[in-house]
Structure formats: structure tokens, C-alpha cells
Design a protein around this motif. Structure first.
Motif, PDB file in Angstrom:
ATOM      1  N   PRO A   1       0.803  -1.237   0.000  1.00 21.63           N
ATOM      2  CA  PRO A   1       0.000   0.000   0.000  1.00 21.63           C
ATOM      3  C   PRO A   1       0.832   1.282   0.000  1.00 21.63           C
ATOM      4  O   PRO A   1       0.337   2.346  -0.330  1.00 21.63           O
ATOM      5  N   LEU A   2       2.111   1.173   0.367  1.00 18.92           N
ATOM      6  CA  LEU A   2       3.015   2.326   0.372  1.00 18.92           C
ATOM      7  C   LEU A   2       3.891   2.391  -0.877  1.00 18.92           C
ATOM      8  O   LEU A   2       4.701   3.310  -1.019  1.00 18.92           O
ATOM      9  N   ALA A   3       3.750   1.446  -1.766  1.00 21.29           N
ATOM     10  CA  ALA A   3       4.649   1.326  -2.915  1.00 21.29           C
ATOM     11  C   ALA A   3       4.681   2.578  -3.775  1.00 21.29           C
ATOM     12  O   ALA A   3       5.706   2.870  -4.404  1.00 21.29           O
ATOM     13  N   TRP A   4       3.612   3.330  -3.809  1.00 21.45           N
ATOM     14  CA  TRP A   4       3.578   4.544  -4.634  1.00 21.45           C
ATOM     15  C   TRP A   4       4.580   5.597  -4.160  1.00 21.45           C
ATOM     16  O   TRP A   4       4.926   6.505  -4.908  1.00 21.45           O
ATOM     17  N   LEU A   5       5.092   5.469  -2.929  1.00 21.88           N
ATOM     18  CA  LEU A   5       6.089   6.400  -2.422  1.00 21.88           C
ATOM     19  C   LEU A   5       7.498   6.112  -2.949  1.00 21.88           C
ATOM     20  O   LEU A   5       8.357   6.995  -2.943  1.00 21.88           O
ATOM     21  N   VAL A   6       7.749   4.875  -3.388  1.00 24.02           N
ATOM     22  CA  VAL A   6       9.096   4.465  -3.781  1.00 24.02           C
ATOM     23  C   VAL A   6       9.575   5.280  -4.984  1.00 24.02           C
ATOM     24  O   VAL A   6       8.859   5.447  -5.966  1.00 24.02           O
ATOM     25  N   GLY A   7      10.800   5.791  -4.872  1.00 16.04           N
ATOM     26  CA  GLY A   7      11.408   6.548  -5.956  1.00 16.04           C
ATOM     27  C   GLY A   7      12.125   7.772  -5.428  1.00 16.04           C
ATOM     28  O   GLY A   7      12.261   7.971  -4.220  1.00 16.04           O
ATOM     29  N   ARG A   8      12.586   8.581  -6.355  1.00 13.43           N
ATOM     30  CA  ARG A   8      13.225   9.856  -5.999  1.00 13.43           C
ATOM     31  C   ARG A   8      12.308  10.969  -6.463  1.00 13.43           C
ATOM     32  O   ARG A   8      11.863  10.991  -7.611  1.00 13.43           O
ATOM     33  N   TRP A   9      12.005  11.886  -5.558  1.00 18.28           N
ATOM     34  CA  TRP A   9      11.082  12.981  -5.789  1.00 18.28           C
ATOM     35  C   TRP A   9      11.817  14.303  -5.624  1.00 18.28           C
ATOM     36  O   TRP A   9      12.659  14.443  -4.731  1.00 18.28           O
ATOM     37  N   GLU A  10      11.490  15.293  -6.445  1.00 11.73           N
ATOM     38  CA  GLU A  10      12.055  16.633  -6.318  1.00 11.73           C
ATOM     39  C   GLU A  10      10.955  17.658  -6.524  1.00 11.73           C
ATOM     40  O   GLU A  10      10.042  17.438  -7.317  1.00 11.73           O
ATOM     41  N   GLY A  11      11.078  18.764  -5.800  1.00 10.00           N
ATOM     42  CA  GLY A  11      10.093  19.820  -5.960  1.00 10.00           C
ATOM     43  C   GLY A  11      10.351  20.962  -5.014  1.00 10.00           C
ATOM     44  O   GLY A  11      11.460  21.139  -4.514  1.00 10.00           O
ATOM     45  N   ALA A  12       9.307  21.728  -4.773  1.00  8.97           N
ATOM     46  CA  ALA A  12       9.435  22.912  -3.936  1.00  8.97           C
ATOM     47  C   ALA A  12       8.183  23.099  -3.100  1.00  8.97           C
ATOM     48  O   ALA A  12       7.132  22.525  -3.382  1.00  8.97           O
ATOM     49  N   GLY A  13       8.339  23.926  -2.074  1.00  9.08           N
ATOM     50  CA  GLY A  13       7.224  24.189  -1.189  1.00  9.08           C
ATOM     51  C   GLY A  13       7.395  25.502  -0.456  1.00  9.08           C
ATOM     52  O   GLY A  13       8.289  26.296  -0.752  1.00  9.08           O
ATOM     53  N   VAL A  14       6.527  25.695   0.525  1.00  4.46           N
ATOM     54  CA  VAL A  14       6.499  26.914   1.316  1.00  4.46           C
ATOM     55  C   VAL A  14       6.566  26.531   2.785  1.00  4.46           C
ATOM     56  O   VAL A  14       5.934  25.568   3.215  1.00  4.46           O
TER      57      VAL A  14
ATOM     58  N   SER B   1      16.283  19.281   2.352  1.00  2.77           N
ATOM     59  CA  SER B   1      15.701  20.482   1.770  1.00  2.77           C
ATOM     60  C   SER B   1      16.640  21.663   1.950  1.00  2.77           C
ATOM     61  O   SER B   1      17.611  21.597   2.707  1.00  2.77           O
ATOM     62  N   TRP B   2      16.342  22.730   1.231  1.00  9.99           N
ATOM     63  CA  TRP B   2      17.171  23.921   1.270  1.00  9.99           C
ATOM     64  C   TRP B   2      16.273  25.127   1.033  1.00  9.99           C
ATOM     65  O   TRP B   2      15.251  25.043   0.361  1.00  9.99           O
ATOM     66  N   ILE B   3      16.653  26.253   1.605  1.00 10.80           N
ATOM     67  CA  ILE B   3      15.931  27.505   1.410  1.00 10.80           C
ATOM     68  C   ILE B   3      16.251  28.027   0.012  1.00 10.80           C
ATOM     69  O   ILE B   3      17.393  27.964  -0.445  1.00 10.80           O
ATOM     70  N   LEU B   4      15.215  28.551  -0.660  1.00  9.41           N
ATOM     71  CA  LEU B   4      15.369  29.111  -2.005  1.00  9.41           C
ATOM     72  C   LEU B   4      15.196  30.622  -1.967  1.00  9.41           C
ATOM     73  O   LEU B   4      14.403  31.147  -1.175  1.00  9.41           O
ATOM     74  N   ASP B   5      15.914  31.322  -2.844  1.00  5.77           N
ATOM     75  CA  ASP B   5      15.709  32.763  -2.965  1.00  5.77           C
ATOM     76  C   ASP B   5      14.541  33.026  -3.933  1.00  5.77           C
ATOM     77  O   ASP B   5      13.902  32.085  -4.424  1.00  5.77           O
ATOM     78  N   GLU B   6      14.273  34.288  -4.222  1.00 10.66           N
ATOM     79  CA  GLU B   6      13.135  34.661  -5.082  1.00 10.66           C
ATOM     80  C   GLU B   6      13.254  34.098  -6.499  1.00 10.66           C
ATOM     81  O   GLU B   6      12.266  33.924  -7.195  1.00 10.66           O
ATOM     82  N   GLN B   7      14.494  33.817  -6.947  1.00  9.43           N
ATOM     83  CA  GLN B   7      14.706  33.252  -8.283  1.00  9.43           C
ATOM     84  C   GLN B   7      14.700  31.723  -8.280  1.00  9.43           C
ATOM     85  O   GLN B   7      14.911  31.092  -9.315  1.00  9.43           O
ATOM     86  N   GLY B   8      14.486  31.120  -7.112  1.00 12.87           N
ATOM     87  CA  GLY B   8      14.469  29.664  -7.022  1.00 12.87           C
ATOM     88  C   GLY B   8      15.839  29.040  -6.864  1.00 12.87           C
ATOM     89  O   GLY B   8      15.990  27.829  -6.998  1.00 12.87           O
ATOM     90  N   GLU B   9      16.845  29.845  -6.566  1.00 11.43           N
ATOM     91  CA  GLU B   9      18.209  29.332  -6.372  1.00 11.43           C
ATOM     92  C   GLU B   9      18.421  28.950  -4.910  1.00 11.43           C
ATOM     93  O   GLU B   9      17.877  29.591  -4.006  1.00 11.43           O
ATOM     94  N   LYS B  10      19.249  27.937  -4.682  1.00 15.85           N
ATOM     95  CA  LYS B  10      19.545  27.487  -3.330  1.00 15.85           C
ATOM     96  C   LYS B  10      20.299  28.568  -2.556  1.00 15.85           C
ATOM     97  O   LYS B  10      21.286  29.116  -3.048  1.00 15.85           O
ATOM     98  N   VAL B  11      19.833  28.853  -1.347  1.00 20.62           N
ATOM     99  CA  VAL B  11      20.470  29.829  -0.470  1.00 20.62           C
ATOM    100  C   VAL B  11      21.285  29.117   0.607  1.00 20.62           C
ATOM    101  O   VAL B  11      22.445  29.429   0.834  1.00 20.62           O
ATOM    102  N   ARG B  12      20.663  28.133   1.274  1.00 19.67           N
ATOM    103  CA  ARG B  12      21.334  27.404   2.352  1.00 19.67           C
ATOM    104  C   ARG B  12      20.569  26.117   2.640  1.00 19.67           C
ATOM    105  O   ARG B  12      19.388  26.004   2.330  1.00 19.67           O
TER     106      ARG B  12
END
Length: 164
Positions: A14-27, A58-69
């Protein structure tokens, strides 16, 4: 397109749908911190035993979506509970360990902390609730938290795409 790995243990199917590598962004936001955008990578894997390995960074992003820290890091394990139940055990380098328990439906997980252990030098952190969902093939999730004297309050949300 997602296909079920035939080597996955039946107890965690039932958890198999989680398997893999995921990338994205959030708030992220909280009454005691400034709101910000963050990027995230989650890797979920298995070794044919009845649990999934979870690694999130995870990492903080600036206004342009670039990694800050760098921001949060989690390592842990998803475990099946009873029928329709699931557990998530997480450790954080900031000095706490969480144990979540909850329910699972196809493509949806809701859970709350059953226990939080803090090191003597970690910030005060009492409880959290999380929800994960598979929506239009993306991993969407939200987290509410009770910490540093605040009641349960919205803290994080993100949308990630499967990249592997």
C-alpha cells in the motif's frame, strides 16, 4: 508512469507509490519564523523487507528559485501497521526523533505524532500532523506543528515530481 516493483514486500504494497526519488518545492512558515520557499529531494527505497527507507533533504530558495542554504533533513522508515494503518519513524540532526501513526488509503496517508523525543539542547517541539497524497502523479504533502509555545499550526507544504 508508476509500476509496482515486483520485489516489494507484500506488507508494504500500500506504500509502494512512495518508492522513488522525488524533487520539488514548497512553502514554509510559522508564527516564530519568516516565511520562505524551499526546495526538497525525497528518496524512498526498499530492500525487499517489510519497510521503506525515507531520506529527505531540503534547502531555502531565494526569489529566483536558487539554493540559499541547507534546511531540514530527515532519515527514517515507513512501517506497515495493522489493516489500513501505517507508522513513520523519523530522526532529525536538530536533536529530535518522531514517531508517527496514522491511516493509509490508496494514494493518501494521514498521520500524527504518537511520540516526540528531544535532546536537552533541541528547541521545544511537542507534536505534528502530516498528510501525504499522490495527486496527478505528484507527491503533495503538508505538515502542521505544535512547537515553541505555539498550538498546532500550519508549517510546511510542498509538491514534488517523481524523477526516478
Amino acid at each position: 508512469m508508476f509500476t509496482l516493483d515486483p520485489t516489494i514486500h507484500p506488507d508494504i504494497a500500500p506504500l509502494a507509490w512512495l518508492v522513488g526519488r522525488w524533487e520539488g518545492a514548497g512553502v514554509l512558515g510559522y508564527p516564530t519564523i519568516e516565511s520562505a520557499n524551499f526546495g526538497q529531494e525525497i528518496i524512498v527505497s526498499h530492500d525487499e523487507r517489510p519497510f521503506l527507507r525515507w531520506e529527505s533533504r531540503s534547502w531555502i530558495l531565494d526569489e529566483q528559485g536558487e539554493k540559499v542554504r541547507p534546511a531540514g533533513t530527515e532519515l527514517g522508515f515507513w512501517r506497515p501497521g495493522g489493516e489500513g494503518e501505517v507508522e513513520l519513524l523519523l530522526t532529525h540532526p536538530t536533536g529530535f526523533v518522531e514517531m508517527y501513526c496514522g491511516s493509509i488509503e490508496p494514494g493518501r496517508i494521514e498521520m500524527a505524532t504518537d511520540g516526540v523525543i528531544r535532546s536537552p539542547h533541541a528547541k521545544e517541539y511537542a507534536a505534528a500532523e502530516r498528510m501525504y497524497g499522490l495527486v496527478n502523479s505528484n507527491l503533495m504533502w503538508v505538515m502542521d506543528m505544535a512547537a515553541v509555545g505555539q498550538p498546532m499550526t500550519s508549517h510546511l507544504s510542498a509538491e514534488l515530481k517523481r524523477v526516478e
